[in-house]
Write a protein that holds these residues in place. Sequence first.
Motif, mmCIF file in Angstrom:
data_model
loop_
_atom_site.group_PDB
_atom_site.id
_atom_site.type_symbol
_atom_site.label_atom_id
_atom_site.label_comp_id
_atom_site.label_asym_id
_atom_site.label_seq_id
_atom_site.Cartn_x
_atom_site.Cartn_y
_atom_site.Cartn_z
ATOM 1 N N TYR A 1 0.174 -0.212 -4.902
ATOM 2 C CA TYR A 1 0.460 0.391 -6.405
ATOM 3 C C TYR A 1 1.654 1.341 -6.082
ATOM 4 O O TYR A 1 2.632 1.137 -7.006
ATOM 5 C CB TYR A 1 -0.727 1.157 -6.736
ATOM 6 C CG TYR A 1 -0.533 1.657 -8.286
ATOM 7 C CD1 TYR A 1 -0.910 0.924 -9.436
ATOM 8 C CD2 TYR A 1 0.236 3.080 -8.235
ATOM 9 C CE1 TYR A 1 -0.472 1.367 -10.716
ATOM 10 C CE2 TYR A 1 0.379 3.605 -9.648
ATOM 11 C CZ TYR A 1 -0.067 2.750 -10.916
ATOM 12 O OH TYR A 1 0.432 3.284 -11.975
ATOM 13 N N GLU A 2 1.559 2.318 -5.093
ATOM 14 C CA GLU A 2 2.726 3.032 -5.057
ATOM 15 C C GLU A 2 3.984 2.291 -4.629
ATOM 16 O O GLU A 2 4.921 2.898 -4.928
ATOM 17 C CB GLU A 2 2.343 4.346 -3.852
ATOM 18 C CG GLU A 2 3.395 5.268 -3.626
ATOM 19 C CD GLU A 2 3.271 6.267 -2.857
ATOM 20 O OE1 GLU A 2 3.852 7.354 -2.720
ATOM 21 O OE2 GLU A 2 1.971 6.450 -2.174
ATOM 22 N N LEU A 3 3.749 1.569 -3.731
ATOM 23 C CA LEU A 3 4.941 0.545 -3.161
ATOM 24 C C LEU A 3 5.569 -0.263 -4.429
ATOM 25 O O LEU A 3 6.948 -0.158 -4.553
ATOM 26 C CB LEU A 3 4.451 -0.449 -2.309
ATOM 27 C CG LEU A 3 5.486 -1.333 -1.372
ATOM 28 C CD1 LEU A 3 6.497 -0.329 -0.854
ATOM 29 C CD2 LEU A 3 4.804 -2.294 -0.524
ATOM 30 N N ALA A 4 4.737 -0.788 -5.476
ATOM 31 C CA ALA A 4 5.223 -1.422 -6.487
ATOM 32 C C ALA A 4 5.774 -0.573 -7.674
ATOM 33 O O ALA A 4 6.785 -0.901 -8.295
ATOM 34 C CB ALA A 4 4.337 -2.501 -7.141
ATOM 35 N N MET A 5 5.004 0.410 -7.813
ATOM 36 C CA MET A 5 5.524 1.497 -8.967
ATOM 37 C C MET A 5 6.172 2.655 -8.749
ATOM 38 O O MET A 5 6.647 3.067 -9.559
ATOM 39 C CB MET A 5 3.980 1.694 -9.685
ATOM 40 C CG MET A 5 3.063 0.705 -9.937
ATOM 41 S SD MET A 5 3.754 -0.337 -11.315
ATOM 42 C CE MET A 5 4.077 0.694 -12.681
ATOM 43 N N GLY A 6 6.300 2.938 -7.342
ATOM 44 C CA GLY A 6 7.130 4.034 -6.995
ATOM 45 C C GLY A 6 6.466 5.491 -6.961
ATOM 46 O O GLY A 6 7.238 6.523 -6.646
ATOM 47 N N ARG B 1 0.260 -7.971 -5.488
ATOM 48 C CA ARG B 1 -0.538 -8.489 -4.392
ATOM 49 C C ARG B 1 0.011 -8.390 -2.889
ATOM 50 O O ARG B 1 1.189 -8.875 -2.979
ATOM 51 C CB ARG B 1 -1.476 -9.806 -4.804
ATOM 52 C CG ARG B 1 -0.683 -11.086 -4.949
ATOM 53 C CD ARG B 1 -1.248 -12.071 -5.153
ATOM 54 N NE ARG B 1 -2.598 -12.256 -4.447
ATOM 55 C CZ ARG B 1 -3.879 -12.497 -4.706
ATOM 56 N NH1 ARG B 1 -3.940 -12.516 -6.012
ATOM 57 N NH2 ARG B 1 -4.843 -12.413 -3.880
ATOM 58 N N PRO B 2 -0.770 -8.370 -1.744
ATOM 59 C CA PRO B 2 -0.219 -8.637 -0.529
ATOM 60 C C PRO B 2 -0.700 -9.844 0.013
ATOM 61 O O PRO B 2 -1.651 -10.467 -0.493
ATOM 62 C CB PRO B 2 -0.944 -7.400 0.397
ATOM 63 C CG PRO B 2 -2.300 -7.282 -0.562
ATOM 64 C CD PRO B 2 -2.103 -7.507 -1.856
ATOM 65 N N GLU B 3 0.363 -10.432 0.779
ATOM 66 C CA GLU B 3 0.179 -11.655 1.272
ATOM 67 C C GLU B 3 0.642 -11.610 2.880
ATOM 68 O O GLU B 3 1.878 -11.089 3.142
ATOM 69 C CB GLU B 3 1.107 -12.679 0.652
ATOM 70 C CG GLU B 3 0.995 -13.838 1.370
ATOM 71 C CD GLU B 3 2.185 -15.125 0.601
ATOM 72 O OE1 GLU B 3 2.116 -16.306 1.040
ATOM 73 O OE2 GLU B 3 3.182 -14.640 0.064
ATOM 74 N N ILE B 4 -0.268 -11.743 3.628
ATOM 75 C CA ILE B 4 0.002 -11.658 5.000
ATOM 76 C C ILE B 4 0.724 -12.880 5.596
ATOM 77 O O ILE B 4 0.154 -13.944 5.557
ATOM 78 C CB ILE B 4 -1.285 -11.329 5.831
ATOM 79 C CG1 ILE B 4 -2.134 -10.178 5.528
ATOM 80 C CG2 ILE B 4 -1.352 -11.167 7.346
ATOM 81 C CD1 ILE B 4 -3.398 -9.785 6.252
ATOM 82 N N VAL B 5 2.119 -12.552 6.238
ATOM 83 C CA VAL B 5 2.502 -13.852 6.658
ATOM 84 C C VAL B 5 2.731 -13.773 8.155
ATOM 85 O O VAL B 5 3.302 -14.844 8.748
ATOM 86 C CB VAL B 5 3.760 -13.807 6.129
ATOM 87 C CG1 VAL B 5 3.735 -14.077 4.466
ATOM 88 C CG2 VAL B 5 4.905 -12.613 6.369
ATOM 89 N N MET C 1 2.089 -12.474 -10.855
ATOM 90 C CA MET C 1 2.095 -11.176 -10.128
ATOM 91 C C MET C 1 3.012 -11.109 -9.018
ATOM 92 O O MET C 1 2.929 -12.153 -8.281
ATOM 93 C CB MET C 1 0.496 -10.790 -9.667
ATOM 94 C CG MET C 1 0.300 -9.688 -8.956
ATOM 95 S SD MET C 1 -1.363 -9.362 -8.091
ATOM 96 C CE MET C 1 -2.280 -9.187 -9.567
ATOM 97 N N LYS C 2 3.790 -10.106 -8.535
ATOM 98 C CA LYS C 2 4.458 -10.046 -7.615
ATOM 99 C C LYS C 2 3.758 -10.207 -6.223
ATOM 100 O O LYS C 2 2.890 -9.541 -6.234
ATOM 101 C CB LYS C 2 5.292 -8.849 -7.888
ATOM 102 C CG LYS C 2 6.185 -8.599 -6.235
ATOM 103 C CD LYS C 2 6.753 -6.999 -6.666
ATOM 104 C CE LYS C 2 7.711 -6.556 -5.668
ATOM 105 N NZ LYS C 2 8.534 -5.421 -5.643
ATOM 106 N N LYS C 3 4.447 -10.656 -5.501
ATOM 107 C CA LYS C 3 3.786 -10.820 -3.953
ATOM 108 C C LYS C 3 4.609 -10.033 -3.140
ATOM 109 O O LYS C 3 5.945 -10.248 -2.955
ATOM 110 C CB LYS C 3 3.830 -12.324 -3.492
ATOM 111 C CG LYS C 3 2.631 -13.255 -4.243
ATOM 112 C CD LYS C 3 2.677 -14.561 -3.503
ATOM 113 C CE LYS C 3 1.708 -15.241 -4.321
ATOM 114 N NZ LYS C 3 1.459 -16.635 -3.512
#
Length: 378
Positions: A336-341, A34-38, A1-3
Motif C-alpha cells: 500500500y505504501e509503495l503504491a500510494m506513497g 498486488r505483488p508478483e514474485i518473479v 490491479m497494478k502488479k
Amino acid sequence: MKKIRFGIIGGGLMGREFASATARWGHLLDMPARPEIVAVCDKNPQLFAWYRENVPVTQLTEDYRELLANPSVDVVYVAVPHHLHAELYCAAIRAGKHLMGEKPFGIDLAANQEILRCAAEHPEVLVRCSSESPFFPAMQRLCDLIESGSFGRTIEVNTGFLHSSDLDPSKPINWKRMVEYNGEYGCMGDLGMHACHVPLRAGWQPLNVRAILSKIVPQRPDGKGGMVPCKTWDNASLLCSATAPGGDSFPLSIKTHRIAPGQKNTWFTEVLGTRASARWSSANPNMLELMEFDGGEQSFRAIQTGYTPAFKTITGGIFEFGFTDSILQMWAAFVYELAMGKPLKKFAGCVTPEETHLTHRLFTAALQSQAHETVVPV
C-alpha cells in the motif's frame, strides 16, 4: 490491479511465508496493487523445488547480483543472516530496487548507519523493515487508543517477545547463536524489533537503559557429534527511562527472551495511563484487555476484537485472526505504501530505517550497560 514484481533474496522460512502471503492476496479487499514474485535467490538450491511447485518464478539463482541485475524485478525482500544485511541491503538500494529487509537492519550500529546512509542517497527507493506484531487487530485497537490520547498521561509501558525454542539445551546450534553471524546483540537483534515497533512509532523515546543480559546455555551440540560454545545472549531485560511526545517521562521495560519457560512465540504490550490502561498478548491474540478509569471501580474488561484488521479482507469480523494473517497484513502495508506513497495510517505502516536506527542505539547502550553494570544513556 497494478502488479509489483518482487524478488526474494533468502528463500528460507520467511521467504516462503512471503510467497504464501502473495498466494492469498485475493483475501484482501480494495488494495491498489498486488505483488508478483518473479525471482528467487538462495545459496541452497534445494529450496528451489518448493518455489517451482508453488510460485511461477522466472528466475532461480544462487547469486544475488544476478537477481538485482534483473530488470523485471521492482522490489526485493531480503531475509538473510544479520552479517549480510549491510552488503545486500545497500546493493539492492544502489540497484534501484525498493527494499523490505529483515530486522535488525545490520549486524551492529556501524552496519545500520551504512544502510541508512545508502538509503538517504537514494530517496526514490522505499526502504522498510519487517515487523508483524502491530497488525493484529487487538494491537491495532490499542494503537488507536495511543493515537487518540485515550490513555491520558503515560504511567508505564511494558513490552516484549518471549520465545522458548532454545529451552532444550540439546538443540543443535544454528547461526542465530553465533556471534559472527547474529551479532553481539544476541536475542535483542533477533527479537527486539517486535518489542520496539509500537513504542517507537508512538514516539516513546528511550533516554537511558539498565540492561540485564543472560547467557543461560553456554554450549550446544554442533550437529556433528561435538559441542561448541554458544556465545550470544539468550535473554535480555531492559529498563529504560523514556519520554512521550508531550514531554512526560515514564519507565519503559522491554524483554526479549529466547529461553522463556511456558511460552511459545509470544508478543506482549501493556500500557498503563491515568485515564485508561490496556494489555495484549499473542498468547490470546484476539483479546484486548482494557480498563477505562472514571473515578469509580477499577476493572479490566476483555474485548474480543475478532477479524478486524487495518486492511479489509473477505473474512467477516466474527472470525479469529492468527500469525499468518499478521504477515499478510504487514505485506499489505508495504505494498500500500509503495503504491500510494504513504501508509494507510500511523500504526499501519512498516518499520522505517530511522526506527531501526533507534533500536541499534538502544541495543548498543544495553551491551554497555551489561558490561559496566550501570545505567547508560541511549
